[in-house]
Scaffold this motif. Structure first.
Motif, PDB file in Angstrom:
ATOM      1  N   VAL A 117       1.464  -6.039  19.023  1.00  0.00           N
ATOM      2  CA  VAL A 117       0.951  -7.083  19.906  1.00  0.00           C
ATOM      3  C   VAL A 117       0.765  -8.353  19.081  1.00  0.00           C
ATOM      4  N   GLU A 118       1.460  -9.424  19.462  1.00  0.00           N
ATOM      5  CA  GLU A 118       1.362 -10.680  18.726  1.00  0.00           C
ATOM      6  C   GLU A 118       0.165 -11.518  19.161  1.00  0.00           C
ATOM      7  N   LYS A 119      -0.040 -11.645  20.486  1.00  0.00           N
ATOM      8  CA  LYS A 119      -1.074 -12.549  20.984  1.00  0.00           C
ATOM      9  C   LYS A 119      -1.708 -11.975  22.254  1.00  0.00           C
ATOM     10  N   ILE A 120      -2.985 -12.290  22.435  1.00  0.00           N
ATOM     11  CA  ILE A 120      -3.698 -11.942  23.668  1.00  0.00           C
ATOM     12  C   ILE A 120      -4.548 -13.129  24.079  1.00  0.00           C
ATOM     13  N   VAL A 121      -4.483 -13.482  25.354  1.00  0.00           N
ATOM     14  CA  VAL A 121      -5.345 -14.514  25.930  1.00  0.00           C
ATOM     15  C   VAL A 121      -5.983 -13.937  27.188  1.00  0.00           C
ATOM     16  N   THR A 122      -7.296 -14.060  27.304  1.00  0.00           N
ATOM     17  CA  THR A 122      -7.992 -13.593  28.508  1.00  0.00           C
ATOM     18  C   THR A 122      -8.564 -14.783  29.254  1.00  0.00           C
ATOM     19  N   VAL A 181      -2.018 -19.960  21.518  1.00  0.00           N
ATOM     20  CA  VAL A 181      -3.378 -19.536  21.214  1.00  0.00           C
ATOM     21  C   VAL A 181      -3.977 -20.521  20.219  1.00  0.00           C
ATOM     22  N   ASN A 182      -5.131 -21.088  20.555  1.00  0.00           N
ATOM     23  CA  ASN A 182      -5.773 -22.078  19.700  1.00  0.00           C
ATOM     24  C   ASN A 182      -6.930 -21.528  18.882  1.00  0.00           C
ATOM     25  N   PHE A 183      -7.528 -20.416  19.347  1.00  0.00           N
ATOM     26  CA  PHE A 183      -8.709 -19.882  18.690  1.00  0.00           C
ATOM     27  C   PHE A 183      -8.622 -18.363  18.607  1.00  0.00           C
ATOM     28  N   ASN A 206     -10.989 -15.408  18.774  1.00  0.00           N
ATOM     29  CA  ASN A 206     -12.338 -14.960  19.112  1.00  0.00           C
ATOM     30  C   ASN A 206     -12.235 -13.785  20.081  1.00  0.00           C
ATOM     31  N   ASP A 207     -13.334 -13.482  20.780  1.00  0.00           N
ATOM     32  CA  ASP A 207     -13.296 -12.305  21.656  1.00  0.00           C
ATOM     33  C   ASP A 207     -12.578 -12.577  22.971  1.00  0.00           C
ATOM     34  N   ARG A 208     -12.085 -13.817  23.178  1.00  0.00           N
ATOM     35  CA  ARG A 208     -11.379 -14.161  24.402  1.00  0.00           C
ATOM     36  C   ARG A 208      -9.896 -14.438  24.185  1.00  0.00           C
ATOM     37  N   SER A 209      -9.523 -14.742  22.948  1.00  0.00           N
ATOM     38  CA  SER A 209      -8.114 -14.977  22.632  1.00  0.00           C
ATOM     39  C   SER A 209      -7.873 -14.612  21.172  1.00  0.00           C
ATOM     40  N   ARG A 210      -6.642 -14.241  20.855  1.00  0.00           N
ATOM     41  CA  ARG A 210      -6.338 -13.845  19.480  1.00  0.00           C
ATOM     42  C   ARG A 210      -4.844 -13.991  19.214  1.00  0.00           C
ATOM     43  N   ASP A 211      -4.523 -14.592  18.077  1.00  0.00           N
ATOM     44  CA  ASP A 211      -3.156 -14.627  17.566  1.00  0.00           C
ATOM     45  C   ASP A 211      -3.110 -13.717  16.350  1.00  0.00           C
ATOM     46  N   PHE A 212      -2.543 -12.525  16.538  1.00  0.00           N
ATOM     47  CA  PHE A 212      -2.529 -11.545  15.458  1.00  0.00           C
ATOM     48  C   PHE A 212      -1.507 -11.901  14.377  1.00  0.00           C
ATOM     49  N   THR A 213      -0.663 -12.902  14.629  1.00  0.00           N
ATOM     50  CA  THR A 213       0.285 -13.369  13.611  1.00  0.00           C
ATOM     51  C   THR A 213      -0.291 -14.517  12.796  1.00  0.00           C
ATOM     52  N   ASN A 214      -1.435 -15.037  13.208  1.00  0.00           N
ATOM     53  CA  ASN A 214      -2.051 -16.169  12.507  1.00  0.00           C
ATOM     54  C   ASN A 214      -3.558 -15.950  12.419  1.00  0.00           C
ATOM     55  N   PRO A 215      -4.017 -15.198  11.423  1.00  0.00           N
ATOM     56  CA  PRO A 215      -5.451 -14.876  11.321  1.00  0.00           C
ATOM     57  C   PRO A 215      -6.315 -16.054  10.875  1.00  0.00           C
ATOM     58  N   HIS A 216      -5.710 -17.192  10.553  1.00  0.00           N
ATOM     59  CA  HIS A 216      -6.468 -18.316  10.002  1.00  0.00           C
ATOM     60  C   HIS A 216      -6.914 -19.313  11.067  1.00  0.00           C
ATOM     61  N   GLN A 261     -11.956 -23.666  27.609  1.00  0.00           N
ATOM     62  CA  GLN A 261     -10.653 -23.493  28.222  1.00  0.00           C
ATOM     63  C   GLN A 261      -9.649 -23.052  27.186  1.00  0.00           C
ATOM     64  N   GLN A 262      -8.568 -22.498  27.646  1.00  0.00           N
ATOM     65  CA  GLN A 262      -7.577 -21.936  26.743  1.00  0.00           C
ATOM     66  C   GLN A 262      -6.191 -22.309  27.218  1.00  0.00           C
ATOM     67  N   SER A 263      -5.752 -23.519  26.892  1.00  0.00           N
ATOM     68  CA  SER A 263      -4.363 -23.936  27.092  1.00  0.00           C
ATOM     69  C   SER A 263      -3.881 -23.778  28.519  1.00  0.00           C
ATOM     70  N   GLY A 264      -4.770 -23.979  29.475  1.00  0.00           N
ATOM     71  CA  GLY A 264      -4.331 -24.006  30.858  1.00  0.00           C
ATOM     72  C   GLY A 264      -4.057 -22.663  31.487  1.00  0.00           C
ATOM     73  N   TYR A 265      -4.305 -21.548  30.793  1.00  0.00           N
ATOM     74  CA  TYR A 265      -4.052 -20.244  31.408  1.00  0.00           C
ATOM     75  C   TYR A 265      -5.093 -19.930  32.468  1.00  0.00           C
ATOM     76  N   GLY A 266      -6.250 -20.492  32.359  1.00  0.00           N
ATOM     77  CA  GLY A 266      -7.317 -20.230  33.324  1.00  0.00           C
ATOM     78  C   GLY A 266      -8.651 -20.446  32.661  1.00  0.00           C
ATOM     79  N   ASP A 267      -9.703 -20.261  33.411  1.00  0.00           N
ATOM     80  CA  ASP A 267     -11.037 -20.420  32.856  1.00  0.00           C
ATOM     81  C   ASP A 267     -11.380 -19.204  32.021  1.00  0.00           C
ATOM     82  N   VAL A 268     -11.639 -19.458  30.763  1.00  0.00           N
ATOM     83  CA  VAL A 268     -11.911 -18.359  29.843  1.00  0.00           C
ATOM     84  C   VAL A 268     -13.288 -17.791  30.132  1.00  0.00           C
ATOM     85  N   GLY A 269     -13.415 -16.491  30.040  1.00  0.00           N
ATOM     86  CA  GLY A 269     -14.727 -15.875  30.211  1.00  0.00           C
ATOM     87  C   GLY A 269     -14.601 -14.394  30.430  1.00  0.00           C
ATOM     88  N   VAL A 270     -15.568 -13.659  29.937  1.00  0.00           N
ATOM     89  CA  VAL A 270     -15.602 -12.223  30.147  1.00  0.00           C
ATOM     90  C   VAL A 270     -16.776 -11.916  31.050  1.00  0.00           C
TER      91      VAL A 270
END
Length: 458
Positions: A140-145, A195-197, A199-209, A221-230
């Protein structure tokens, strides 16, 4: 054209071939996952509709040849789920339409990015939970919620398209937790996630920095995918596809009880040093159901003082081992350990409790977890009849030992009671014998109370 095929006394009515399969005699004990397992060997399943009122289901394969292969196979083999024969035929529908189509999903065209919608979300879902669920099928490269009108959603980007296809085939329709957090998976129409950040709402597993948040405050917000929140709901469920101590801890207000790891993956426990003259499967159910849902129980005929108890998941088994090891029951100090058997096989000596309405963790699981404790001298009675008296309660329970004190009270308009015995063993015996018994026309529920004494003004 209608074709009627007789095979081994089984009747299939085969209408014009369609990628939609009509399944009949689908009892309430049959889940979406059961149907998925029945048809997944023949190809990708894109949609599933349960028609509970009619005991039927409609299931759409990715293409017509996959549906034909499935029906041809089941003309020679009677399809059976949980001991029930089901009957399959082509549907008159050539395509299943669903409401709430999402603009980010393109449905059946394979893509390495999945759009996942979580239905019946009764438990916190974070990037870590999703990664543990989806990573077994590929990198899994990236996840955005994010939160949309359709509910809580996530975009999951694999390195390879075949990994996404495999994940969708395996996980579509399954629950992350027992009875809730159901996965509805489509292929996304996006080509690359931004993926810009981390954290527990988004993750780029190819770029840990990547930073955890934007400078100057928390990102909303997260790049227009929707309102971030759990969503952090009020109740939780039990059976986890993957061990996740952090998610389970949420049911305990953020921290597990001392001595509980939350990472055990063995569901079956071995109970030994039982009193075979006094113990049966239902009594063991009453005791062990305090710590989770019970799947099956088997008394070992070659070892009459031994029994196997299969819990709903490894975490519930860990609770049972932790709180019941060394408990006194019918004059014996019982031993409770993890079994080498992953589950209990069905058989004449096995008692099934999977669909029992007496399982305590089907609703308000988080509340029940918080009440888990070792046996005490005090038991708590609920679902009592409104006109019950303390004298009737004492008469119902006193055969199990001297009762030191009782307290009848009302909470939220419902009668409840506390009963204090002289010893923990007496209280345990009363619980295993009288939980789910009838008192004044009501089926009562009994659990241990962590109170040390009964205050008259409580």
């Amino acid at each position: 054209m209608i074709c009627i095929v007789f095979k081994a006394s089984l009747l299939f009515i085969m209408a014009e071939p369609s990628k939609v399969i009509h399944v009949r005699n689908v009892g309430h004990e049959i889940s979406e996952n059961d149907l998925l397992q029945l048809f997944q060997p023949f190809g990708v399943i894109t949609k599933l509709v349960m028609l509970r009122a009619k005991n039927q289901a409609l299931l759409q394969m990715q293409d017509v040849p996959s549906a034909i292969n499935a029906l041809q196979f089941y003309t020679n083999v009677q399809p059976t789920i949980r001991g029930r024969n089901v009957y399959v035929q082509f549907s008159s529908h050539q395509e299943l339409t669903t409401m709430d189509q999402n603009t980010q999903g393109r449905g059946d065209e394979p893509n390495r990015i999945l759009l996942v919608t979580i239905h019946h979300m009764l438990y916190p879902i974070t990037v870590e939970v999703l990664h543990q669920v989806f990573s077994p099928h590929g990198f899994v490269e990236k996840i955005v919620t994010f939160q949309k009108s359709a509910g809580f959603q996530a975009l999951i980007q694999y390195q390879l398209r075949q990994s996404a296809v495999a994940a969708r085939t395996s996980l579509q329709g399954r629950n992350i937790y027992d009875g809730c957090c159901q996965l509805d998976i489509q292929f996304s129409n996006l080509d690359e996630l931004q993926v810009n950040f981390n954290n527990d709402r988004s993750r780029d597993f190819t770029n840990p920095h990547l930073p955890a948040e934007q400078k100057g405050g928390r990102s909303s917000q997260q790049s227009g995918y929707g309102d971030v929140g759990v969503a952090y709901p009020q109740v939780g469920c039990a059976e986890v596809l993957v061990a996740n101590a952090a998610a389970i801890a949420a049911a305990f207000g953020g921290g597990l009880p001392p001595g509980i790891s939350g990472t055990n993956d063995r569901c079956t426990v071995l109970v030994s040093n039982l009193n075979p003259d006094s113990v049966d499967e239902d009594k063991l159910f009453n005791l062990f159901s305090l710590y989770g849902n019970i799947m099956r129980i088997k008394l070992l005929r070659n070892k009459p003082d031994h029994a196997l108890v299969q819990m709903g998941d490894g975490f519930q088994a860990e609770l049972a081992v932790h709180f019941l090891k060394g408990a006194m029951l019918f004059g014996k100090r019982i031993e409770v350990n993890f079994s080498k058997h992953p589950n209990i096989t069905q058989g004449a000596d096995t008692h099934e409790y999977v669909n029992s309405s007496l399982n305590r963790f089907n609703r308000n699981a988080a509340k029940n977890y918080r009440y888990c404790c070792s046996p005490t001298k005090m038991i708590h009675l609920s679902t009592l009849p409104q006109d019950i008296t303390e004298e009737e309660i004492v008469i119902h329970l006193e055969e199990h030992g001297p009762i030191v004190n009782t307290k009848l009270f009302e909470m939220n308009g419902k009668k409840q009671a506390l009963v204090l015995f002289e010893t923990e063993e007496q209280a345990t015996e009363a619980l295993v014998c009288k939980h789910a018994s009838s008192l004044g026309g009501s089926i009562i529920r009994i659990s241990f109370s962590q109170l040390q004494s009964i205050r008259e003004n409580s």
